[in-house]
Design an enzyme around this catalytic site. Sequence first.
Site, PDB file in Angstrom:
ATOM      1  N   ASN A 209       0.826  -1.150  -0.241  1.00 54.51           N
ATOM      2  CA  ASN A 209      -0.043   0.138  -0.094  1.00 54.51           C
ATOM      3  C   ASN A 209       1.069   0.820   0.294  1.00 54.51           C
ATOM      4  OD1 ASN A 209      -2.825   0.832  -0.033  1.00 54.51           O
ATOM      5  ND2 ASN A 209      -1.968   1.564   2.465  1.00 54.51           N
ATOM      6  N   HIS A 245      -5.193   9.553  -1.817  1.00 56.62           N
ATOM      7  CA  HIS A 245      -5.025  10.948  -0.964  1.00 56.62           C
ATOM      8  C   HIS A 245      -4.575  12.541  -1.673  1.00 56.62           C
ATOM      9  CE1 HIS A 245      -5.568   9.037   3.360  1.00 56.62           C
ATOM     10  NE2 HIS A 245      -4.338   8.292   2.529  1.00 56.62           N
ATOM     11  N   ASP A 278      -9.752  10.145  -0.281  1.00 59.32           N
ATOM     12  CA  ASP A 278     -10.134  11.905   0.152  1.00 59.32           C
ATOM     13  C   ASP A 278      -9.386  12.444  -0.679  1.00 59.32           C
ATOM     14  OD1 ASP A 278      -7.608  11.806   1.377  1.00 59.32           O
ATOM     15  OD2 ASP A 278      -8.162  11.536   3.103  1.00 59.32           O
TER      16      ASP A 278
HETATM   17  C1  XIL Z   1      -3.545   8.019   9.486  1.00 61.90           C
HETATM   18  C2  XIL Z   1      -4.772   8.702  10.750  1.00 61.90           C
HETATM   19  O1  XIL Z   1      -5.653   9.163   9.750  1.00 61.90           O
HETATM   20  C3  XIL Z   1      -4.216   9.802  11.305  1.00 61.90           C
HETATM   21  O2  XIL Z   1      -5.152   9.563  12.326  1.00 61.90           O
HETATM   22  C4  XIL Z   1      -2.835   8.846  12.688  1.00 61.90           C
HETATM   23  O3  XIL Z   1      -3.031  10.119  13.213  1.00 61.90           O
HETATM   24  C5  XIL Z   1      -1.674   9.375  11.304  1.00 61.90           C
HETATM   25  O4  XIL Z   1      -2.384   8.950  10.128  1.00 61.90           O
HETATM   26  N1  XIL Z   1      -1.051   6.460   4.639  1.00 61.90           N
HETATM   27  C6  XIL Z   1      -1.745   5.655   5.374  1.00 61.90           C
HETATM   28  C7  XIL Z   1      -2.462   6.065   7.146  1.00 61.90           C
HETATM   29  O5  XIL Z   1      -1.482   5.146   6.009  1.00 61.90           O
HETATM   30  O6  XIL Z   1      -2.389   4.862   8.002  1.00 61.90           O
HETATM   31  C8  XIL Z   1      -2.174   7.147   7.878  1.00 61.90           C
HETATM   32  O7  XIL Z   1      -3.606   7.532   8.698  1.00 61.90           O
HETATM   33  C9  XIL Z   1      -2.305   8.604   6.540  1.00 61.90           C
HETATM   34  C10 XIL Z   1      -1.633   8.303   5.657  1.00 61.90           C
END
Ligand code: XIL
Length: 359
Positions: A209, A245, A278
């Site tokens: 991932n 993201h 998102d």
């Molecule tokens: C983020 C969470 O959303 C937050 O709550 C935490 O503080 C930090 O991690 N990539 C990932 C996720 O693989 O695990 C992350 O999640 C966001 C970026």
Amino acid sequence: MRRHAPLALGAALAIAACGGETTTSPPPPPVQAADTTPLRTYAAARGLFIGSAVDRGFRYAGSDGVQFRSVLAHQFDMLVPENDMKFDHLQPQQGTYVFVHADSLVAFAAANGMQVRGHTLVWHRQLPSWLTSGTWTPTQAESLLAAHVSTVVGHYRGQVREWDVVNEALADDGTLRPGFWADHIGADYIAQAFRAAHQADSTAILFYNDYGIEWPGAKADSAYALLARLRAQGVPVGGVGSQGHFQYAGGTPSADVLAANMARFAALGLQVHITELDVRVPVPSTADELQTQAQNYQSVVAACLRTAACNTIVTWGFTDRESWIPSTFSGWGDALLLDATYHPKPAFFAVRSTLKNGG
Ligand code: XIL
């Protein structure tokens, strides 16, 4: 910020559709009742899982958790613990595992007919200090990795459909990202993690991932080379997760770009999922920005629908009330499908109609 009332918007659209100039054509159809079909129903009809990340620290356990939980279970058929399956949460002390919180999410999923994606076994972040501040030989680090992976995957054997086994192993320029595991073990930690996971649950689908691999570029090329090498070596990797993201507008790939990139990974025999979607917009957001955001979401769903190997889309939360974006990307927010009061945004309707009607 503009709020969106689902029934009002649905009715407005139906009325607008009937409001043409013609008077000679057949009488307009009656105003349709708003579509209240949940996302998961349309997704299932296309052989897709639609999921959301859920953080127990958010509304899941809070005072308004009832609404949170009911919307979650109504709309989604896959759940991903946003933090509760990370290393520091599951093994806060060496050899002491705390499963109770992740177990409650897994039980919620089971009770509501939802699949579980496990996230994440091996990452450079959210590691406990006993691990990162300890002094370990390479062999000791390998044992710690193997013990964690087999204990966790074994605990959830048969309950977790797929695991993010290794998360974000690559830097933005495509080189091996430094971090605890890479520094102590070297690049082989990746193969070791997949092998340990497969040994503990041979039926779970095992994912690599990462973010920034949704577009052509050095990082996507490097992820492709890594996955091709792992496959050639017989390492049990079954899928690649594109986190997704994105920033709205030009910060989100078009359906064509994303589908082409996914096809490349799929040709390696991998499942190709969108695992943390998102689409952030500047806050406070405008109606125009939320419309653009809706088109961005639409592109991602359309790309997945065009890709046979894509059978899962997970959004990283579902209400703007609870999202990692505002605290991580200053000045940005409103990245999810529902607003902070659980009302569907244009993005929600775009995703739902794309699932319903196709890309
Ligand atoms: C983020 C969470 O959303 C937050 O709550 C935490 O503080 C930090 O991690 N990539 C990932 C996720 O693989 O695990 C992350 O999640 C966001 C970026």
